[in-house]
Design an enzyme around this catalytic site. Structure first.
Site, PDB file in Angstrom:
ATOM      1  N   ASN A 138       0.802  -1.230   0.000  1.00 37.74           N
ATOM      2  CA  ASN A 138       0.000   0.000   0.000  1.00 37.74           C
ATOM      3  C   ASN A 138       0.837   1.283   0.000  1.00 37.74           C
ATOM      4  O   ASN A 138       0.422   2.284  -0.555  1.00 37.74           O
ATOM      5  CB  ASN A 138      -1.002  -0.012   1.155  1.00 37.74           C
ATOM      6  CG  ASN A 138      -0.347  -0.186   2.497  1.00 37.74           C
ATOM      7  OD1 ASN A 138       0.808  -0.606   2.594  1.00 37.74           O
ATOM      8  ND2 ASN A 138      -1.059   0.139   3.553  1.00 37.74           N
TER       9      ASN A 138
ATOM     10  N   GLU B 151       4.844  -4.549  11.852  1.00 34.76           N
ATOM     11  CA  GLU B 151       3.797  -3.553  11.587  1.00 34.76           C
ATOM     12  C   GLU B 151       2.695  -4.271  10.835  1.00 34.76           C
ATOM     13  O   GLU B 151       2.798  -4.503   9.630  1.00 34.76           O
ATOM     14  CB  GLU B 151       4.373  -2.408  10.739  1.00 34.76           C
ATOM     15  CG  GLU B 151       5.363  -1.535  11.461  1.00 34.76           C
ATOM     16  CD  GLU B 151       4.717  -0.717  12.577  1.00 34.76           C
ATOM     17  OE1 GLU B 151       3.477  -0.699  12.686  1.00 34.76           O
ATOM     18  OE2 GLU B 151       5.467  -0.094  13.346  1.00 34.76           O
TER      19      GLU B 151
ATOM     20  N   GLU C 125       7.827   2.122  14.753  1.00 36.58           N
ATOM     21  CA  GLU C 125       8.578   2.806  13.703  1.00 36.58           C
ATOM     22  C   GLU C 125       8.528   4.300  14.001  1.00 36.58           C
ATOM     23  O   GLU C 125       7.715   4.788  14.791  1.00 36.58           O
ATOM     24  CB  GLU C 125       7.976   2.497  12.330  1.00 36.58           C
ATOM     25  CG  GLU C 125       8.128   1.024  11.985  1.00 36.58           C
ATOM     26  CD  GLU C 125       7.998   0.699  10.516  1.00 36.58           C
ATOM     27  OE1 GLU C 125       6.926   0.939   9.948  1.00 36.58           O
ATOM     28  OE2 GLU C 125       8.984   0.195   9.941  1.00 36.58           O
TER      29      GLU C 125
END
Ligand code: NAD
Length: 484
Positions: A153, A250, A458
């Site tokens: 994405n 993630e 992150e």
């Protein structure tokens, strides 16, 4: 328009590398379905070359001063900004996301990460811990060769969010983009080389899950950072644990967005739109369970339906377009399956629900109301433009129902009562949260999930802890006492 076909599939040791014996990977432009490039999956020889190059580069890079490492990242950020349009067009062709979005959210966000970690590299210091005459000092060391694995994405952003802190801390990286969107990471590799990164510091190898799995299990690899789905995360985390490697995960989400009846209606509707339809809903942190307090439910739905009429669905390369196709035929079919389940399980279809009458993988922005917690569309991550609106009576009920999920990536609250905003956010079990906003992700803020949505963070200074490790050194100033 320039040709998106790269000169070769992989980028290793500072140069493009091809091995035509690898499985072909067609790159499909989602707005038309046409093949715009063909790459090849990495063979074992390619994977080995990338890891070998990274191993050599890392040893030298770890000895470079943090300030000089930071300077390389900062230069790379500047190059990315200067080439923003070209990189954004490539990202649009790779993913189908509207140029209107990619111009402001992809290469720019990657550049933000390079710039930020270029700056904080200087602050990588240890500690002095006094112990009377003796003392301990700590050294913040690189982990070594790190592997980054990306989802489809946000290919540019994901590559930079991993590479920037990794390189700032003195690591080298082998990055495997998603096989669905393999083009943009190669540009990051080119730019890092141009900015002065030594050959082998950031390598890109293409391939499907098997290439990712081969990287994760290679004993030369110290850390794996994955952006992907929860099922892939479970596999990668388990494989990394086998060799006690560091991980950042993630992963996906099914995040709640709780809208109280005192909320500013237009802002709440705007938050719900940002949290469900940006990038055609293909955003991990999306607030796809929109809990609306009963008092404003119908007015919320009416305003939402009005605002959805303003979506400009069309050619993603036209900057007026604000809503583009799904990334692939497969993803479109998955989402269509969820829309059918929503209807079959009794949710009320308020907007959309069908395909858009044009080539490519377009689905209408879709809203279901009267969704209940047990429906499939309220439980599973759809990863497409499908909003589920659920209604609630009380604050306590909203919190309990919002938390009743295995996921915990994001959560949002809209209310004019600020103490309630903080109180509710404090009780929602999620990593990246919003009050009177949704889906902002500045590099200065930690990003990541709890529960099944992930491990580690992150961005922000917090990322440094995940890309480095501490060595502590005890220094005795006097004589050593021993029992015999
Ligand atoms: P995916 O899990 O199918 O694939 C992710 C990556 O993992 C791909 O590069 C794939 O090739 C690789 N992979 C697959 N099997 C592997 C294995 N066994 N070993 C190593 N690598 C393997 O995910 P996707 O469909 O590309 O992306 C969508 C998912 O990503 C969604 O669930 C979304 O929520 C999540 N996502 C999370 C974040 C985040 O930051 N939390 C951001 C974007 C996307």
């Amino acid at each position: 328009m320039y040709d998106p076909q790269p000169s070769a599939s992989h980028y290793i040791d500072g140069a493009y590398v091809e091995d035509n014996t690898g499985t072909p990977i067609p790159v499909i432009y989602p707005a038309t379905g046409e093949v715009i490039a063909t790459l090849h999956a990495a063979t074992p020889a390619v994977i080995d070359a990338a890891l070998a190059a990274a191993e050599i580069a890392q040893k030298q890079w770890a000895r470079v001063t943090p300030r000089e490492r930071g300077r390389v990242l900062t230069r790379a950020a500047q190059i990315m900004r200067a080439r923003n349009r070209e990189l954004s067009v490539l990202e649009t062709r790779d993913t189908g996301k509207p140029l209107q979005e990619t111009l402001v959210a992809d290469a720019t966000s990657g550049a933000d990460a390079l710039e930020y970690f270029g700056g904080v590299a200087n602050g990588l210091t240890g500690e002095h811990i006094p112990l009377g005459d003796d003392w301990v000092y700590t050294i913040r060391e690189a982990l070594g060769v790190c592997v980054g694995i990306g989802a489809w994405n946000y290919p540019t952003q994901i590559a930079c969010w991993k590479a920037a802190p990794a390189l700032a801390c003195g690591n080298a990286m082998v990055f495997k983009p998603s096989e669905t969107t393999p083009l943009c990471a190669l540009k990051i590799a080119e730019i890092l080389t141009e900015a002065g990164a030594p050959a082998g510091l950031f390598n890109v190898v293409q391939g499907m899950g098997a290439v990712g799995a081969a990287l994760v299990t290679d004993p030369r690899v110290a850390k794996v950072s994955l952006t992907g789905s929860v099922p892939t995360g479970r596999k990668v985390y388990a494989a990394a644990a086998e060799q006690m490697k560091h991980v950042t995960m993630e992963l996906g989400g099914k995040s709640p967005l709780v809208i109280f009846d005192d909320a500013d209606l237009d802002n709440a509707v705007g938050g719900a739109i940002n949290g469900n339809f940006y990038s055609s809903g293909q955003v991990c942190s999306n607030g796809t369970r929109v809990f609306v307090q009963k008092g404003i439910k119908e007015v919320f739905l009416a305003r939402l339906a009005e605002r959805l009429k303003n979506a400009v669905i069309g050619d993603p390369l036209d900057e007026a377009t604000s809503f583009g196709p799904m990334v692939s035929d497969r993803q479109m079919q998955i989402v269509q399956g969820y829309i059918e389940k929503g209807k079959a399980e009794g949710a009320r279809l308020v907007s959309g629900g069908g395909r858009v009458d044009r080539d490519g993988f377009y689905l209408e922005p879709t809203v279901f109301a009267d969704v209940t917690d047990d429906m499939t569309i309220a439980r599973e991550e759809i990863f497409g433009p499908v909003m589920a609106v659920l209604d609630f009576d009380t604050e306590a009920e909203a919190i309990a129902r919002a938390n009743a999920t295995e996921y915990g990536l994001s959560a949002g609250v809209f209310t004019r009562d600020l103490s309630r905003g903080h109180r509710v956010i404090g009780q929602l079990r999620a990593g990246s949260c919003f009050i009177n906003s949704y889906n902002d992700a500045p590099v200065e803020a930690p990003f990541g999930g709890v529960k099944a949505s992930g491990v580690g963070r992150e961005n922000s200074k917090a990322a440094l802890d995940h890309w480095s490790q501490l060595k502590s050194v005890y220094v005795r100033m006097g004589d050593v006492e021993a029992a015999f």
